[in-house]
Design an enzyme around this catalytic site. Structure first.
Site: not given
Ligand code: OAD
Length: 267
Positions: A79, A131, A139, A210, A212, A254
């Protein structure tokens, strides 16, 4: 860097005219973002096969209370590395286009799953963070806030792969300091989630950018908005689990698609 006045390249996907008209006439716009909106700022997404952080590490090791207790230096070091990456990054035209969009509407709500601060640094206000935040370490025991370590600029040619770092101890109670993000198995901030759900139900249009769509409850917001009558538009270069929920998907990144959308609203 691209600006909102650059001409739209011919291969950037566009909304059909009726959907564009609904976007123009909307009162309340909700923008739901995930890691993809920060990808073009150089922050790896979670699940991309080549660059995603999940492809190099085990998610449960790095993003759960159990993983932290089992290997605090590995998790804290990860992190700290991600925080440094974010501090050195800049918002991209996708984040800036969200600000430009928000100015058009009587009400605009930005809801993010991201733990970076690039929306705020681009100028978005009142962002609902589902998130948590990389910058908000606290802490484990008494929740006292704790600053992240200062970030040094990288010298040219420096590799910054991250390393194990023992987490600091809380000066008040002696317990370990933990990252300020929501981990698997933990509750989302109740107020932010309730506000996001209320906004989804009130939205005329929801833009889903952006993500998944794999992590709930955030991934349920587009269906909630659609059920309440909103037009749901997705921006993503790849197929997602949310494709069936969205009325339209603009298959592009995006930083290209969102500025083009802003331009299309004011031809
Ligand atoms: P993901 O990594 O699961 O998904 C990222 C998405 O962004 C995918 O669908 C890609 O196709 C898309 N992508 C990639 N490049 C892009 C671009 N330049 N423009 C637009 N889209 C693009 O990430 P999240 O969906 O954010 O949670 O993941 C959700 C959560 O999973 C996160 O917040 C995290 C993780 O567990 C926690 O940390 C609690």
């Amino acid at each position: 860097m691209m600006s909102h006045t650059d001409p739209t390249p011919p291969d950037v996907p566009a909304l059909p005219a009726p959907a564009l008209q609904r976007l123009r006439e909307a009162r309340h716009l909700v923008v739901l973002t995930g890691a993809g909106i920060s990808a073009e700022s150089g922050i790896p997404t979670f699940r991309a096969a080549q660059t995603g952080l999940w492809s190099r590490f085990d998610a449960e090791e790095l993003a759960s209370p159990e993983g932290f207790l089992a290997n605090p230096a590995l998790v804290w070091g990860w992190y700290v590395w991600r925080h440094a990456l974010v501090v050195r990054a800049q918002p991209n035209p996708g984040h800036q286009a969200v600000v430009a969009l928000s100015r058009r509407y009587e009400r605009c709500t930005v809801v993010t799953q991201n733990v970076d601060d690039l929306h705020e640094r681009a100028g978005s206000r009142g962002v609902l963070r589902l998130h948590g935040s990389l910058a908000a370490a606290r802490c484990m025991g008494c929740s006292r806030p704790h600053p992240m370590p200062p970030v040094q600029p990288l010298a040219p040619g420096d590799a910054d792969a991250g390393r194990r770092i023992e987490p600091p101890r809380c000066p008040a109670c002696g317990d370990r300091v933990r990252p300020g993000v929501v981990w698997f198995g933990e509750h989302l901030p109740a107020q932010a989630l309730a506000s996001a759900q209320e906004a989804a139900e009130d939205a005329d249009v929801m833009l889903v950018v952006g993500t998944s769509g794999l992590v709930h409850p955030a991934a349920g917001l587009p269906a909630r908005a659609r059920a309440a009558g909103a037009l749901v538009v997705q921006v993503n270069p790849l197929p997602t689990d949310l494709d069936p929920v969205c009325h339209h998907t603009l298959r592009g990144t995006a930083a290209l698609v969102l500025p083009a959308l802003v331009r299309a609203l004011d031809p």
